[in-house]
Design a protein around this motif. Structure first.
Motif, PDB file in Angstrom:
ATOM      1  N   PHE A 138      -2.863   6.759  -1.942  1.00  0.00           N
ATOM      2  CA  PHE A 138      -3.086   6.705  -0.491  1.00  0.00           C
ATOM      3  C   PHE A 138      -2.678   5.345   0.058  1.00  0.00           C
ATOM      4  O   PHE A 138      -2.096   5.258   1.155  1.00  0.00           O
ATOM      5  CB  PHE A 138      -4.540   7.002  -0.160  1.00  0.00           C
ATOM      6  CG  PHE A 138      -4.812   7.078   1.326  1.00  0.00           C
ATOM      7  CD1 PHE A 138      -4.254   8.082   2.088  1.00  0.00           C
ATOM      8  CD2 PHE A 138      -5.614   6.135   1.940  1.00  0.00           C
ATOM      9  CE1 PHE A 138      -4.474   8.151   3.452  1.00  0.00           C
ATOM     10  CE2 PHE A 138      -5.848   6.195   3.301  1.00  0.00           C
ATOM     11  CZ  PHE A 138      -5.277   7.210   4.068  1.00  0.00           C
ATOM     12  N   LEU A 176       2.322   7.807   5.926  1.00  0.00           N
ATOM     13  CA  LEU A 176       1.153   8.295   6.659  1.00  0.00           C
ATOM     14  C   LEU A 176       1.386   8.216   8.164  1.00  0.00           C
ATOM     15  O   LEU A 176       1.069   9.153   8.906  1.00  0.00           O
ATOM     16  CB  LEU A 176      -0.095   7.490   6.275  1.00  0.00           C
ATOM     17  CG  LEU A 176      -1.398   7.941   6.934  1.00  0.00           C
ATOM     18  CD1 LEU A 176      -1.768   9.359   6.505  1.00  0.00           C
ATOM     19  CD2 LEU A 176      -2.535   6.979   6.596  1.00  0.00           C
ATOM     20  N   LYS A 189       1.376  11.333  10.855  1.00  0.00           N
ATOM     21  CA  LYS A 189       0.527  11.301  12.047  1.00  0.00           C
ATOM     22  C   LYS A 189       1.350  11.446  13.322  1.00  0.00           C
ATOM     23  O   LYS A 189       0.952  12.171  14.254  1.00  0.00           O
ATOM     24  CB  LYS A 189      -0.276   9.999  12.088  1.00  0.00           C
ATOM     25  CG  LYS A 189      -1.427   9.937  11.109  1.00  0.00           C
ATOM     26  CD  LYS A 189      -2.312   8.718  11.347  1.00  0.00           C
ATOM     27  CE  LYS A 189      -3.547   8.795  10.480  1.00  0.00           C
ATOM     28  NZ  LYS A 189      -4.491   7.688  10.773  1.00  0.00           N
ATOM     29  N   LEU A 217      -8.250  10.595   6.097  1.00  0.00           N
ATOM     30  CA  LEU A 217      -7.217  11.358   6.768  1.00  0.00           C
ATOM     31  C   LEU A 217      -7.210  11.156   8.279  1.00  0.00           C
ATOM     32  O   LEU A 217      -6.158  11.138   8.909  1.00  0.00           O
ATOM     33  CB  LEU A 217      -7.391  12.855   6.457  1.00  0.00           C
ATOM     34  CG  LEU A 217      -7.446  13.206   4.966  1.00  0.00           C
ATOM     35  CD1 LEU A 217      -7.819  14.662   4.788  1.00  0.00           C
ATOM     36  CD2 LEU A 217      -6.113  12.902   4.296  1.00  0.00           C
ATOM     37  N   LEU A 244       0.954   5.445   0.642  1.00  0.00           N
ATOM     38  CA  LEU A 244       1.304   6.177   1.866  1.00  0.00           C
ATOM     39  C   LEU A 244       1.119   5.303   3.102  1.00  0.00           C
ATOM     40  O   LEU A 244       1.907   5.382   4.058  1.00  0.00           O
ATOM     41  CB  LEU A 244       0.456   7.438   2.003  1.00  0.00           C
ATOM     42  CG  LEU A 244       0.658   8.562   0.992  1.00  0.00           C
ATOM     43  CD1 LEU A 244      -0.208   9.760   1.370  1.00  0.00           C
ATOM     44  CD2 LEU A 244       2.114   8.974   0.912  1.00  0.00           C
ATOM     45  N   VAL A 253      -0.642  15.445   4.274  1.00  0.00           N
ATOM     46  CA  VAL A 253      -1.042  14.182   3.660  1.00  0.00           C
ATOM     47  C   VAL A 253      -1.403  14.398   2.195  1.00  0.00           C
ATOM     48  O   VAL A 253      -0.995  13.623   1.313  1.00  0.00           O
ATOM     49  CB  VAL A 253      -2.216  13.541   4.415  1.00  0.00           C
ATOM     50  CG1 VAL A 253      -2.675  12.264   3.705  1.00  0.00           C
ATOM     51  CG2 VAL A 253      -1.830  13.223   5.858  1.00  0.00           C
TER      52      VAL A 253
END
Length: 249
Positions: free
Chosen positions: A229, A238, A242, A105, A232, A52
């Protein structure tokens, strides 16, 4: 034709505005932490959280200078040096007063673990932990929380691996960790995770794991990583990371 040229100019300006005006070299400090920051077979740094962070840098255009230390050392560096990114840090209230979480995160659930059959009495409250010796990593979220609660029988170790080894060698009664991390750590150390059992959970230990800069860091830099972020999250990157690491959304 003229309208097409105007459209291309506007598109070019839009792309330029999305890029940082000046790429920076950013110190990034962390620790080896099971599942999140792993040492690859070629000694490079991997793991879910590292992927990440690398994705963030791909967007900002900055260059990451990764440093892997003990958690206590990385935390000290991030607190005392501006424009240093630290991850994966549990974002507890004490740290929220010092840091800006630019990327959430994961949400990690921590449990107290014991060897099966070693804790005979049920643990229902924090006071029930008082008779037991608990191994914690120095300056970790559990160390800070339990110290603030006045717990006296804390044995502080340099790494969570050392803490877990102390448990299996029956030098302490309890350790604290997330399920996936504890199981993976046990396997790496050559211990049988089947000997472990969850015996207690404190909601006050469960906080988001963040990538963060201290609050003295350049506001424009911090905002750049907040935006990265968000990108993402919005473009699906993201979620893909994951899914690859089998983390629940």
């Amino acid at each position: 034709m003229y309208a097409r040229k105007v459209q291309l100019v506007l598109l070019s300006l839009s792309c330029l505005q999305s890029l940082p005006l000046q790429a920076d070299n950013i110190r990034v400090v962390t620790e080896y932490r099971s599942y999140y920051q792993l040492k690859n077979s070629d000694d490079s740094l991997g793991g879910y959280a590292t992927e990440v962070v690398q994705a963030l840098f791909a967007i900002t255009g900055d260059t990451a200078q990764f440093e892997v230390n003990s958690w206590a050392r990385s935390y000290y560096e991030a607190v005392n040096n501006d424009n240093v990114l630290i991850y994966s840090m549990a974002y507890n209230p004490e740290r929220a007063a010092l840091f800006d979480c630019v990327a959430e995160l994961d949400n990690e659930k921590l449990f107290f673990w014991a060897l099966k059959g070693r804790i005979s009495q049920p643990l229902l409250t924090l006071n029930d932990l008082l008779p037991y010796h608990i191994a914690v990593s120095i300056s970790s979220n559990p160390d800070q929380y339990l110290t603030a609660q006045g717990m006296k029988r804390l044995l502080r170790t340099a790494t969570p691996e050392h803490a877990l080894s102390m448990l299996f060698k029956q030098r302490v009664d309890l350790v604290i960790g997330a399920e996936k991390s504890v199981y993976r750590r046990s396997q790496q150390l050559g211990y049988d995770a089947g000997q472990l059992e969850k015996v207690f959970q404190i909601a006050g230990l469960n906080h988001p794991l963040c990538a963060a800069f201290n609050l003295r860091s350049d506001p424009a830099l911090r905002q750049r990583y907040h935006r990265a972020f968000a990108t993402l999250q919005q473009n699906g990157t993201l979620a893909q990371i994951k899914q690859r690491w089998q983390l629940d959304e």
